[in-house]
Write an enzyme that holds these catalytic residues in place. Structure first.
Site, mmCIF file in Angstrom:
data_model
loop_
_atom_site.group_PDB
_atom_site.id
_atom_site.type_symbol
_atom_site.label_atom_id
_atom_site.label_comp_id
_atom_site.label_asym_id
_atom_site.label_seq_id
_atom_site.Cartn_x
_atom_site.Cartn_y
_atom_site.Cartn_z
ATOM 1 N N ASN A 48 0.838 -1.215 0.000
ATOM 2 C CA ASN A 48 0.000 0.000 0.000
ATOM 3 C C ASN A 48 0.866 1.256 0.000
ATOM 4 O O ASN A 48 0.537 2.233 -0.661
ATOM 5 C CB ASN A 48 -0.963 -0.004 1.194
ATOM 6 C CG ASN A 48 -2.188 -0.853 0.916
ATOM 7 O OD1 ASN A 48 -3.065 -0.470 0.152
ATOM 8 N ND2 ASN A 48 -2.233 -2.039 1.514
ATOM 9 N N LEU A 103 -3.005 2.470 18.132
ATOM 10 C CA LEU A 103 -2.436 3.811 18.351
ATOM 11 C C LEU A 103 -2.709 4.301 19.765
ATOM 12 O O LEU A 103 -3.785 4.072 20.313
ATOM 13 C CB LEU A 103 -3.071 4.818 17.383
ATOM 14 C CG LEU A 103 -2.745 4.703 15.906
ATOM 15 C CD1 LEU A 103 -3.229 5.951 15.181
ATOM 16 C CD2 LEU A 103 -1.277 4.475 15.648
ATOM 17 N N ASN A 110 -6.913 4.991 7.764
ATOM 18 C CA ASN A 110 -6.468 3.592 7.792
ATOM 19 C C ASN A 110 -7.091 2.850 6.612
ATOM 20 O O ASN A 110 -8.226 3.143 6.235
ATOM 21 C CB ASN A 110 -6.953 2.957 9.110
ATOM 22 C CG ASN A 110 -6.620 1.479 9.216
ATOM 23 O OD1 ASN A 110 -5.479 1.074 8.989
ATOM 24 N ND2 ASN A 110 -7.609 0.662 9.543
ATOM 25 N N HIS A 112 -8.435 -0.837 5.552
ATOM 26 C CA HIS A 112 -8.798 -2.121 6.153
ATOM 27 C C HIS A 112 -9.288 -3.063 5.049
ATOM 28 O O HIS A 112 -10.082 -2.652 4.200
ATOM 29 C CB HIS A 112 -9.893 -1.921 7.212
ATOM 30 C CG HIS A 112 -10.263 -3.204 7.880
ATOM 31 N ND1 HIS A 112 -9.486 -3.771 8.872
ATOM 32 C CD2 HIS A 112 -11.283 -4.065 7.651
ATOM 33 C CE1 HIS A 112 -10.026 -4.929 9.238
ATOM 34 N NE2 HIS A 112 -11.115 -5.129 8.524
ATOM 35 N N GLU A 145 -11.183 6.531 18.349
ATOM 36 C CA GLU A 145 -10.703 5.728 19.478
ATOM 37 C C GLU A 145 -11.070 4.241 19.368
ATOM 38 O O GLU A 145 -10.468 3.397 20.013
ATOM 39 C CB GLU A 145 -11.234 6.289 20.805
ATOM 40 C CG GLU A 145 -10.473 7.504 21.330
ATOM 41 C CD GLU A 145 -10.799 8.816 20.633
ATOM 42 O OE1 GLU A 145 -11.641 8.816 19.690
ATOM 43 O OE2 GLU A 145 -10.216 9.848 21.019
ATOM 44 N N GLY A 146 -12.070 3.918 18.573
ATOM 45 C CA GLY A 146 -12.471 2.509 18.434
ATOM 46 C C GLY A 146 -11.595 1.770 17.432
ATOM 47 O O GLY A 146 -10.694 2.353 16.823
ATOM 48 N N MET A 182 0.256 -2.501 12.244
ATOM 49 C CA MET A 182 -0.368 -3.451 13.166
ATOM 50 C C MET A 182 -0.133 -3.065 14.630
ATOM 51 O O MET A 182 0.174 -3.903 15.464
ATOM 52 C CB MET A 182 0.171 -4.870 12.887
ATOM 53 C CG MET A 182 -0.027 -5.330 11.457
ATOM 54 S SD MET A 182 -1.770 -5.300 10.941
ATOM 55 C CE MET A 182 -1.622 -5.728 9.219
ATOM 56 N N ASP A 197 -11.523 0.287 13.977
ATOM 57 C CA ASP A 197 -12.212 0.307 12.671
ATOM 58 C C ASP A 197 -13.601 0.944 12.746
ATOM 59 O O ASP A 197 -14.515 0.547 12.010
ATOM 60 C CB ASP A 197 -12.325 -1.126 12.080
ATOM 61 C CG ASP A 197 -10.984 -1.813 11.944
ATOM 62 O OD1 ASP A 197 -9.995 -1.123 11.665
ATOM 63 O OD2 ASP A 197 -10.927 -3.041 12.133
ATOM 64 N N ARG A 225 5.297 -0.020 27.311
ATOM 65 C CA ARG A 225 4.396 0.449 26.239
ATOM 66 C C ARG A 225 4.282 1.975 26.222
ATOM 67 O O ARG A 225 4.249 2.605 25.171
ATOM 68 C CB ARG A 225 3.023 -0.198 26.467
ATOM 69 C CG ARG A 225 2.178 -0.332 25.227
ATOM 70 C CD ARG A 225 2.703 -1.451 24.330
ATOM 71 N NE ARG A 225 2.050 -1.412 23.030
ATOM 72 C CZ ARG A 225 2.476 -2.056 21.956
ATOM 73 N NH1 ARG A 225 3.575 -2.795 22.002
ATOM 74 N NH2 ARG A 225 1.824 -1.978 20.831
HETATM 75 C C1 GAR Z 1 -3.224 -4.731 3.919
HETATM 76 O O1 GAR Z 1 -4.067 -5.733 3.382
HETATM 77 C C2 GAR Z 1 -4.013 -3.840 4.860
HETATM 78 O O2 GAR Z 1 -5.322 -3.605 4.450
HETATM 79 C C3 GAR Z 1 -3.988 -4.669 6.115
HETATM 80 O O3 GAR Z 1 -2.666 -5.175 6.173
HETATM 81 C C4 GAR Z 1 -2.175 -5.362 4.834
HETATM 82 C C5 GAR Z 1 -0.835 -4.681 4.710
HETATM 83 O O4 GAR Z 1 -0.222 -4.969 3.464
HETATM 84 N N1 GAR Z 1 -4.329 -3.866 7.278
HETATM 85 C C6 GAR Z 1 -5.069 -4.319 8.279
HETATM 86 O O5 GAR Z 1 -5.473 -5.455 8.370
HETATM 87 C C7 GAR Z 1 -5.372 -3.283 9.358
HETATM 88 N N2 GAR Z 1 -6.433 -3.742 10.210
HETATM 89 P P1 GAR Z 1 0.961 -4.098 2.885
HETATM 90 O O6 GAR Z 1 2.037 -3.992 3.982
HETATM 91 O O7 GAR Z 1 1.474 -4.891 1.714
HETATM 92 O O8 GAR Z 1 0.430 -2.745 2.488
#
Ligand code: GAR
Length: 208
Positions: free
Chosen positions: A14, A94, A108, A110, A148-149, A91, A151, A66
């Site tokens: 991405n 925040l 973000n 998703h 804050e939640g 991952m 997604d 943390r």
């Molecule tokens: C992507 O599919 C993104 O949507 C997902 O991690 C992957 C990262 O791929 N994100 C989540 O699941 C967040 N909840 P990338 O490092 O190749 O961009």
């Protein structure tokens, strides 16, 4: 010029889509000022380096607890005074202080059609495993503002992708990335960079 900071943890496809969209003018009025990874081995850091972008690792392993990790992360963000923070496969949950400091300035991507297959425990390949387990025929991706939640923030763009009979989680993940994520994430950044997005009552409006 919108100053964009991208947070990553893994492959960084991405991130690459954003870099490419800036270089071929699909995103205008924006530049990436820094890439932060929580994982020193993330291939995304190499992608940043190859594109001549400042890439740094802020790993929880380098901090005693943390709270100190969160401080280090926020410091690395603030140093660059970004206008927009993009979570591109980041991952890490925040710190609340960061969400408050950058309200409506963090987005973000998703890999599902929120509110399906999202929330705690739904990330990366796991999302596609659950999609196949449930047997839905349509999935996709969502770009949303971060609150804050998990997604739960206002949805900016979504794109649907078909689930095929013989899909494995890996095959489906690739299709969702190619057909949805790599399209809608750069598009959302371009909309924000060109002031075409407003939020009213928790809903996003896009000006034509
Ligand atoms: C992507 O599919 C993104 O949507 C997902 O991690 C992957 C990262 O791929 N994100 C989540 O699941 C967040 N909840 P990338 O490092 O190749 O961009």
């Amino acid at each position: 010029m919108l100053k964009v900071l991208v947070c990553v943890s893994g492959g960084g496809t991405n991130l690459q889509a954003i870099i490419d969209a800036i270089s071929n003018n699909k995103i205008t009025n924006a530049k990436i000022v820094r890439v932060i990874s929580n994982n020193p081995g993330a291939y995304a850091l190499k992608r940043a380096r190859d594109a001549g972008i400042d890439g740094i690792c802020i790993s929880p392993k380098d901090y005693a607890d943390r709270g100190l990790f969160h401080e280090g992360l926020l410091r690395a963000v603030r140093e660059k005074e970004p206008d927009l923070i993009v979570l591109a496969g980041f991952m890490v949950v925040l710190p609340e202080e960061m969400i408050q400091a950058y309200r409506n300035r963090i987005i973000n991507v998703h890999p599902s059609l929120i509110p399906s297959f999202c929330g705690t425990g739904f990330y990366g390949l796991k999302v596609h495993e659950k999609v196949l387990e449930r047997g839905v025929k349509v999935t996709g991706a969502t770009v949303h503002f971060v609150d804050e939640g998990t997604d739960t923030g206002p949805i900016i763009l979504q794109k649907a992708v078909a689930v095929e009979d013989n899909d494995t989680p890996e095959i489906l993940q690739k299709r969702v990335m190619e057909q949805a994520e790599w399209q809608i994430l750069p598009r959302a950044i371009d909309l924000i960079a060109n002031d075409r997005i407003t939020i009213q009552s928790g809903k996003v409006h896009i000006q034509d």
